[in-house]
Scaffold this active site. Structure first.
Site, PDB file in Angstrom:
ATOM      1  N   LEU A 146       0.733  -1.139  -0.445  1.00 58.86           N
ATOM      2  CA  LEU A 146      -0.164   0.265  -0.257  1.00 58.86           C
ATOM      3  C   LEU A 146       0.969   1.522   0.385  1.00 58.86           C
ATOM      4  CD1 LEU A 146      -2.529  -0.911   2.601  1.00 58.86           C
ATOM      5  CD2 LEU A 146      -3.608  -0.904   0.138  1.00 58.86           C
ATOM      6  N   GLY A 147       2.290   1.027   0.883  1.00 63.47           N
ATOM      7  CA  GLY A 147       3.071   2.294   0.820  1.00 63.47           C
ATOM      8  C   GLY A 147       3.973   1.778   1.721  1.00 63.47           C
TER       9      GLY A 147
ATOM     10  N   LYS B  69       1.388  -2.425   8.665  1.00 66.08           N
ATOM     11  CA  LYS B  69       2.707  -1.930   8.800  1.00 66.08           C
ATOM     12  C   LYS B  69       4.212  -3.356   9.829  1.00 66.08           C
ATOM     13  CE  LYS B  69       4.470   1.898  10.679  1.00 66.08           C
ATOM     14  NZ  LYS B  69       3.732   2.678  12.256  1.00 66.08           N
TER      15      LYS B  69
ATOM     16  N   ASP C 252       3.053  14.066  14.931  1.00 66.47           N
ATOM     17  CA  ASP C 252       2.992  14.324  14.092  1.00 66.47           C
ATOM     18  C   ASP C 252       1.744  13.744  13.259  1.00 66.47           C
ATOM     19  OD1 ASP C 252       5.332  13.709  11.498  1.00 66.47           O
ATOM     20  OD2 ASP C 252       5.310  11.247  11.976  1.00 66.47           O
TER      21      ASP C 252
ATOM     22  N   GLY D  66       8.070   4.221   4.171  1.00 70.61           N
ATOM     23  CA  GLY D  66       7.825   5.954   4.459  1.00 70.61           C
ATOM     24  C   GLY D  66      10.011   4.967   5.351  1.00 70.61           C
ATOM     25  N   GLY D  67       9.331   6.150   6.014  1.00 65.49           N
ATOM     26  CA  GLY D  67      11.115   5.623   6.563  1.00 65.49           C
ATOM     27  C   GLY D  67      10.843   5.447   7.953  1.00 65.49           C
ATOM     28  N   PHE D  68       8.972   4.214   8.538  1.00 64.80           N
ATOM     29  CA  PHE D  68       9.438   3.769   9.557  1.00 64.80           C
ATOM     30  C   PHE D  68       8.406   2.036   8.695  1.00 64.80           C
ATOM     31  CE2 PHE D  68       7.225   7.071  12.590  1.00 64.80           C
ATOM     32  CZ  PHE D  68       8.565   7.425  13.166  1.00 64.80           C
ATOM     33  N   GLY D  69       8.857   2.424   7.222  1.00 66.68           N
ATOM     34  CA  GLY D  69       8.613   0.545   6.737  1.00 66.68           C
ATOM     35  C   GLY D  69       7.595   0.634   5.670  1.00 66.68           C
TER      36      GLY D  69
ATOM     37  N   VAL E 209       3.950  -0.705   4.153  1.00 62.67           N
ATOM     38  CA  VAL E 209       2.546  -1.373   4.646  1.00 62.67           C
ATOM     39  C   VAL E 209       1.501  -1.893   3.902  1.00 62.67           C
ATOM     40  CG1 VAL E 209      -0.062  -0.355   5.669  1.00 62.67           C
ATOM     41  CG2 VAL E 209       1.964   0.678   5.735  1.00 62.67           C
TER      42      VAL E 209
END
Length: 515
Positions: free
Chosen positions: A195-196, A218, A314, A198-201, A203
């Site tokens: 799905l997407g 996630k 955030d 980012g910096g956190f991993g 999803v």
């Protein structure tokens, strides 16, 4: 061209010339292939002839220099060279964990660079099991050259089946899923289910086999700044939160290095995909205004409606998720902090995203409800304007969104900032409320920002926005029709300028670092 090449890039990420990695043992011989991610030492020679304007690049798996260069490129570097310059090394690892090492380098102007004595170089770092490491030695001769070595290294890590449950995990609220169950739900974490990221991993979309429930999983990346501490924080905070405008955490899983969270699936993804970068679908004003009020309601619950005060830390468009009816739900609580009502929040490391960070945070290190309100103000403006809080592609006067909106406001032309993709189809009264509140929330003085309860009442139309809460004029004389401004508001940039941001040592690529 591929993940195993050498390129010459000049002021661009697009190579002026590139060729697959390899070397020539002698003149006229065929090229020997060389695998950059082999983990073996590789030596490189970069030479520039300022008379012929030719750059030669040579690499080899030994200290013996090949007779022919791997890559030659005609270029005049004189426009790029200064009398004093820096030589630097950088590395890129792609999406997975890797490490690169520069063991030594030698440089010379006008002549042959001194050969590297491999025996005197630092010892080769012992890589962890399942890791792959590339080591490079570099020799540079002739004129000054800035060298950037970008090496993409991919690591295959075997999946271990053992799951160990520690005592503290039994005290955490939401359901604990097995790794096997989540792997099956996401079709083995297939890219087709992605799905997407980012910096956190990353999803992934998944379907739980026992109930056919669609979920979002996630998977926190191994090299993410969100480690076990943030992971547990997200579980312990969002796991007990219940509100229609918050993403519901259904469960979680920890399996050695793998950290996973299971959420309600949001069919329409994140809000930023509807606002920026030529979105496929344009939200109308009614949809945008409903989203704004939804986020405000969720933040009010966090600040006042829960047994503790929850600071999100955030708030931004990419963390606002939309369900199948485009209702807004605030998500990603990995940076959230909780403290008791009536107590003061403690200091913590500075986290967040450029453009959403309250100016007091770098000074005090204390995230408060006021800092969440500041970020919400940035969200209000970007939803109304269809622009990011800081847009490096914009005109200089439009670079910082809040500055641009304030300038137009003081000129009596604030509606000029409205997203042109709305084609003028919006409620002018609602738009003015959103733009004014966006500016008020962006006040440099935390105490001058309204509370989320006040904001919800203004957005719901329960009370009118008072004249003395209007933003100030940026210039003497005020804006036409708005004379009763409160001059206690700062007239300087509410978002840190790029010059100010460059002085913050913890800024990294638009996000605040973890130190």
């Amino acid at each position: 061209m591929d993940d195993n090449h050498v390129g010459i890039d000049i002021n661009s990420l697009h190579s002026n010339a590139s060729v697959s990695a390899g070397y020539y043992t002698q003149v006229g011989s065929s090229k020997q292939n060389l695998t950059l991610k082999s983990g073996k030492l590789i030596q490189a020679w970069i030479d520039y002839d300022s008379v012929e304007n030719v750059m030669n690049v040579t690499i080899a798996p030994t200290s013996k220099r090949p007779t022919s260069p791997l890559l030659s490129f005609h270029v005049d570097l004189s426009p790029f060279l200064q009398e004093f310059m820096y030589v630097g090394f950088s590395a890129s690892t792609g999406h997975v964990l890797a490490s690169s090492h520069i063991l030594g380098w030698s440089f010379k102007i006008n002549g042959q660079a001194q050969a590297l004595d491999l025996s005197s170089l630092p010892s080769f770092p012992r890589p962890p099991k399942k890791d792959r490491t590339l080591t490079v030695g570099v020799s540079v001769s002739s004129a000054v050259v800035i060298i950037a070595l970008s090496i993409a290294i991919y690591v295959i890590i075997k999946i271990k089946n053992a799951e160990v449950i520690e005592d503290w995990e039994l005290e955490i609220g939401p359901q604990r899923y097995s790794y096997r169950e989540l792997k099956q739900a996401t079709n083995g974490f297939s890219d087709k289910n992605l799905l997407g990221w980012g910096g956190f991993g990353r999803v992934y979309k998944g379907t739980l086999g026992n109930s056919n429930t669609q979920v979002a999983v996630k998977r926190v990346s191994h090299d993410s700044t969100q480690g076990l501490r943030e992971f547990v924080s997200e579980i312990s905070s969002i796991g007990r939160l219940r509100h229609r405008n918050l993403v519901q955490l259904l469960g979680w899983c920890r399996r050695r290095g793998d950290l996973l969270l299971v959420y309600d699936f949001m069919a329409n993804g994140s809000l930023d995909k509807f606002l920026f970068d030529d979105p496929k679908s344009i939200l109308n004003w009614d949809q945008r205004f409903r989203i704004i009020k939804g986020v405000a309601s969720g933040l009010l619950y966090l600040h006042e409606g829960y047994e503790q005060i929850a600071i999100h830390r955030d708030v931004k468009a990419s963390n606002v998720l939309l369900d199948d009816e485009l209702n807004a739900r605030l998500g990603d609580f990995g940076l959230a902090r909780l403290y008791e009502h009536g107590s003061n929040p403690g200091t913590s490391r500075i986290v967040g995203t450029m453009g959403y960070i309250a100016p007091e945070l770098p000074k005090t290190g204390k995230a408060t409800t006021n800092s969440d309100v500041y970020a919400f103000g940035a969200l209000l403006l970007e939803v109304a304007c269809g622009r990011r809080p800081v847009d490096l592609k914009a005109l200089p006067e439009e670079l910082v969104l809040v500055d641009w909106v304030l300038e137009k406001f003081t000129q009596g032309k604030v509606l000029d900032v409205v997203d042109t993709r709305l084609n003028g189809q919006y409620d002018e009264g609602e738009m003015m409320v959103v733009l004014k509140l966006g500016l008020i929330c962006s006040n440099d003085v935390p105490a001058e920002r309204p509370s989320m309860r006040q904001l919800v009442r203004y957005l719901d139309g329960e009370v009118d926005l008072p004249e003395n809460l209007m933003p100030p004029a940026a210039f003497d004389g005020g804006a036409e029709g708005f004379d009763a401004f409160v001059h206690s508001f700062s007239t300087s940039s509410s978002s840190p300028s790029l010059d100010k941001m460059s002085s913050y040592p913890f800024l990294e690529n638009g996000n605040l670092g973890t130190s």
